[in-house]
Every structure is written in structure tokens, then in C-alpha cells.
Enzyme design. Structure first.
Site, PDB file in Angstrom:
ATOM      1  N   GLY A  14       0.778  -1.238   0.000  1.00  0.00           N
ATOM      2  CA  GLY A  14       0.000   0.000   0.000  1.00  0.00           C
ATOM      3  C   GLY A  14       0.806   1.283   0.000  1.00  0.00           C
ATOM      4  O   GLY A  14       0.309   2.330   0.436  1.00  0.00           O
ATOM      5  N   SER A  15       2.041   1.245  -0.522  1.00  0.00           N
ATOM      6  CA  SER A  15       2.817   2.492  -0.505  1.00  0.00           C
ATOM      7  C   SER A  15       2.232   3.516  -1.483  1.00  0.00           C
ATOM      8  O   SER A  15       2.270   4.726  -1.214  1.00  0.00           O
ATOM      9  CB  SER A  15       4.296   2.227  -0.799  1.00  0.00           C
ATOM     10  OG  SER A  15       4.494   1.863  -2.145  1.00  0.00           O
ATOM     11  N   ASN A  16       1.688   3.062  -2.609  1.00  0.00           N
ATOM     12  CA  ASN A  16       1.037   4.023  -3.513  1.00  0.00           C
ATOM     13  C   ASN A  16      -0.197   4.627  -2.858  1.00  0.00           C
ATOM     14  O   ASN A  16      -0.448   5.831  -2.987  1.00  0.00           O
ATOM     15  CB  ASN A  16       0.679   3.356  -4.847  1.00  0.00           C
ATOM     16  CG  ASN A  16       1.865   3.342  -5.796  1.00  0.00           C
ATOM     17  OD1 ASN A  16       2.264   4.376  -6.306  1.00  0.00           O
ATOM     18  ND2 ASN A  16       2.459   2.176  -5.998  1.00  0.00           N
ATOM     19  N   MET A  92      -3.763  -6.852  -7.277  1.00  0.00           N
ATOM     20  CA  MET A  92      -3.220  -7.934  -8.117  1.00  0.00           C
ATOM     21  C   MET A  92      -4.309  -8.880  -8.622  1.00  0.00           C
ATOM     22  O   MET A  92      -4.133 -10.095  -8.646  1.00  0.00           O
ATOM     23  CB  MET A  92      -2.148  -8.708  -7.333  1.00  0.00           C
ATOM     24  CG  MET A  92      -1.021  -7.833  -6.809  1.00  0.00           C
ATOM     25  SD  MET A  92      -0.239  -6.819  -8.081  1.00  0.00           S
ATOM     26  CE  MET A  92       0.800  -8.049  -8.846  1.00  0.00           C
ATOM     27  N   LEU A  95      -9.801  -7.477 -13.345  1.00  0.00           N
ATOM     28  CA  LEU A  95     -11.228  -7.172 -13.215  1.00  0.00           C
ATOM     29  C   LEU A  95     -11.927  -7.471 -14.543  1.00  0.00           C
ATOM     30  O   LEU A  95     -11.398  -7.185 -15.617  1.00  0.00           O
ATOM     31  CB  LEU A  95     -11.406  -5.708 -12.810  1.00  0.00           C
ATOM     32  CG  LEU A  95     -10.874  -5.417 -11.398  1.00  0.00           C
ATOM     33  CD1 LEU A  95     -10.747  -3.917 -11.164  1.00  0.00           C
ATOM     34  CD2 LEU A  95     -11.739  -6.059 -10.327  1.00  0.00           C
ATOM     35  N   HIS A 111       1.079   0.861 -13.381  1.00  0.00           N
ATOM     36  CA  HIS A 111       1.855  -0.333 -13.734  1.00  0.00           C
ATOM     37  C   HIS A 111       3.334   0.037 -13.740  1.00  0.00           C
ATOM     38  O   HIS A 111       3.709   1.070 -14.302  1.00  0.00           O
ATOM     39  CB  HIS A 111       1.432  -0.872 -15.108  1.00  0.00           C
ATOM     40  CG  HIS A 111       2.162  -2.123 -15.437  1.00  0.00           C
ATOM     41  ND1 HIS A 111       1.861  -3.332 -14.840  1.00  0.00           N
ATOM     42  CD2 HIS A 111       3.222  -2.360 -16.243  1.00  0.00           C
ATOM     43  CE1 HIS A 111       2.698  -4.250 -15.279  1.00  0.00           C
ATOM     44  NE2 HIS A 111       3.540  -3.690 -16.129  1.00  0.00           N
ATOM     45  N   GLU A 176       6.661   6.318  -9.091  1.00  0.00           N
ATOM     46  CA  GLU A 176       5.234   5.994  -8.952  1.00  0.00           C
ATOM     47  C   GLU A 176       4.572   6.915  -7.929  1.00  0.00           C
ATOM     48  O   GLU A 176       3.449   7.384  -8.125  1.00  0.00           O
ATOM     49  CB  GLU A 176       5.062   4.541  -8.487  1.00  0.00           C
ATOM     50  CG  GLU A 176       5.496   3.506  -9.495  1.00  0.00           C
ATOM     51  CD  GLU A 176       5.207   2.080  -9.024  1.00  0.00           C
ATOM     52  OE1 GLU A 176       4.131   1.833  -8.453  1.00  0.00           O
ATOM     53  OE2 GLU A 176       6.061   1.204  -9.220  1.00  0.00           O
TER      54      GLU A 176
HETATM   55  C1  GRF Z   1       3.626  -1.061  -7.443  1.00  0.00           C
HETATM   56  O1  GRF Z   1       4.894  -1.208  -7.992  1.00  0.00           O
HETATM   57  C2  GRF Z   1       2.580  -0.937  -8.503  1.00  0.00           C
HETATM   58  O2  GRF Z   1       3.028  -0.293  -9.647  1.00  0.00           O
HETATM   59  C3  GRF Z   1       2.313  -2.388  -8.820  1.00  0.00           C
HETATM   60  O3  GRF Z   1       2.363  -3.048  -7.590  1.00  0.00           O
HETATM   61  C4  GRF Z   1       3.190  -2.324  -6.696  1.00  0.00           C
HETATM   62  C5  GRF Z   1       2.360  -2.033  -5.498  1.00  0.00           C
HETATM   63  O4  GRF Z   1       3.087  -1.430  -4.468  1.00  0.00           O
HETATM   64  N1  GRF Z   1       1.074  -2.519  -9.531  1.00  0.00           N
HETATM   65  P1  GRF Z   1       2.349  -0.748  -3.247  1.00  0.00           P
HETATM   66  O5  GRF Z   1       1.392  -1.801  -2.684  1.00  0.00           O
HETATM   67  O6  GRF Z   1       1.626   0.457  -3.744  1.00  0.00           O
HETATM   68  O7  GRF Z   1       3.436  -0.429  -2.274  1.00  0.00           O
END
Ligand code: GRF
Length: 204
Positions: A14-16, A92, A95, A111, A176
Site C-alpha cells: 500500500g505504498s502508492n 493484483m 477485473l 503499472h 510511482e
Molecule cells: C507497485 O509497484 C505498482 O506499480 C504495482 O504493484 C506495486 C504495489 O506497491 N502494480 P504498493 O502496494 O503500492 O506499495
């Protein structure tokens, strides 16, 4: 214009998601998060969202008999939270057209490669195996095909000779965390114009 309500879907760390929450807190993204959804009970994103007081729910894929049942549950949660924009952030799961149809042109994905190259679940491994000299990340609208919809933003990083999957992933992740909040900001500020099923224009 009424405020957008985001529904963030995650499967892991969940870092994004955290970078998006930070961008909301500093006023960059003028929206609120209505719900965080995960497909796995152990997703760290769930714990974090709960700790900062965001409604968070696990719809455990393993407890659903079918993909349709799984997606119906996700959609019910998104609707109950009043979500207007769905954010896939390390989600992951693929859908189906049913889900995509419910939120057409209102689902974004990140992505960790320069699409259309290296789609799929092992982007960094595939980049290193292929030997490209640059990689990066892509934010796109979600359509019926995986890692395929119209591209909103991309950014690049170098691929270094001694990179491992981990070092490359870390370099891409930094980008990202900047790019996804920026794309969401553009969406909620109504700066994205979808010209056709491939081209997104950023309004000035
Ligand atoms: C990220 O690299 C995103 O691009 C990919 O999965 C990873 C998820 O990382 N789809 P996080 O869970 O957001 O840390």
C-alpha cells in the site's frame, strides 16, 4: 463541481495508497477517500488505512465462489461509500468487463513499466531479462484488457548494469509515488480529455 470520492483497491503493502493519502492531506488532490478495499485479509494497506481512520474492508477473494460474486461485493462496497473514481494501487486481480462497465473511464491503474512493454505481474524481472536500458511507470485508464487502457502519464528511470529486481523496483517506486497523485489530481481537476479509446489529452 462536487468533490470526487476515491475508492482505493490494494492487495499488499500500500505504498502508492499512502502517497495518494499524503497528496490529499497536502491539498494537491482535492478529493476524499471513501473506502480502501483489499482482496486479502493480510494486506498491509488495510492495517494502515484503518490506523488513519479510513473505512477499509477486505473482500476476501478466496471466500467468493466466483469472480462475479467477488466483483459484486466490491461494487456494493464502492457504491455504499459513494465512490466516483476507482484507484487500483497494487491490486493484483484482473477485473472483468462487468466491473469495468460499472465504472467505465473512472478506473485508474498504475503499472511499473513503460506500457505497452512488460505488462503482467513480473515487470521488473522481465525488463532485466530483456535488457532494456530504461524502464519506468505508467498510469492509465482501465479497459477490458490487462495493462492496456489509454495512457495518462508515464515517467522513466534508467536500468543500471548491476540492477536487481529490488533495486529497479525501488527506483521505479519513487517515480510511482509522484506520478499517481499527479494523475489523480489531473482527473479530479477535470483536466483529462479522453479523445478515443487510446488517446488522453491533458487540458492546459
Ligand atoms: C507497485 O509497484 C505498482 O506499480 C504495482 O504493484 C506495486 C504495489 O506497491 N502494480 P504498493 O502496494 O503500492 O506499495
Amino acid at each position: 463541481m462536487s468533490k470526487h470520492i476515491l475508492g482505493i483497491l490494494c492487495s499488499g503493502r500500500g505504498s502508492n495508497m499512502q502517497s495518494i493519502l499524503a497528496a490529499i492531506n497536502r491539498g494537491q488532490i482535492k478529493a476524499e477517500v471513501g473506502i480502501v478495499l483489499t482482496d486479502k485479509p493480510q494486506a498491509r494497506a488495510l492495517e494502515y488505512a484503518k490506523s488513519v481512520g479510513i473505512k477499509s474492508v477486505c473482500v476476501n477473494r478466496k471466500e467468493c465462489q466466483t469472480q462475479q460474486e467477488f466483483e459484486e461485493k466490491l461494487i456494493a462496497e464502492l457504491k455504499a461509500a459513494g465512490v466516483t473514481l476507482v484507484i487500483l494501487a497494487g491490486f493484483m486481480r484482473i477485473l472483468s468487463p462487468y466491473f469495468v462497465g460499472e465504472y467505465r473511464h473512472r478506473i485508474l491503474n498504475i503499472h511499473p513499466s513503460l506500457l505497452p512493454s512488460f505488462g503482467g505481474a513480473h515487470a521488473h524481472r522481465d525488463v532485466l531479462a530483456y535488457g532494456t536500458k530504461v524502464s519506468g511507470c505508467t498510469i492509465h485508464f482501465v479497459d477490458e484488457c490487462m495493462d492496456h487502457g489509454p495512457i495518462i502519464l508515464q515517467d522513466t528511470v534508467p536500468v543500471l548494469d548491476d540492477d536487481t529486481e529490488e533495486t529497479l523496483a525501488a527506483r521505479v517506486l519513487e517515480k510511482e509515488h509522484i506520478l499517481y497523485p499527479r494523475a489523480i489530481e489531473l482527473f479530479v481537476d477535470d483536466k483529462l480529455e479522453l479523445l478515443d479509446d487510446r488517446h488522453v489529452r491533458i487540458k492546459q
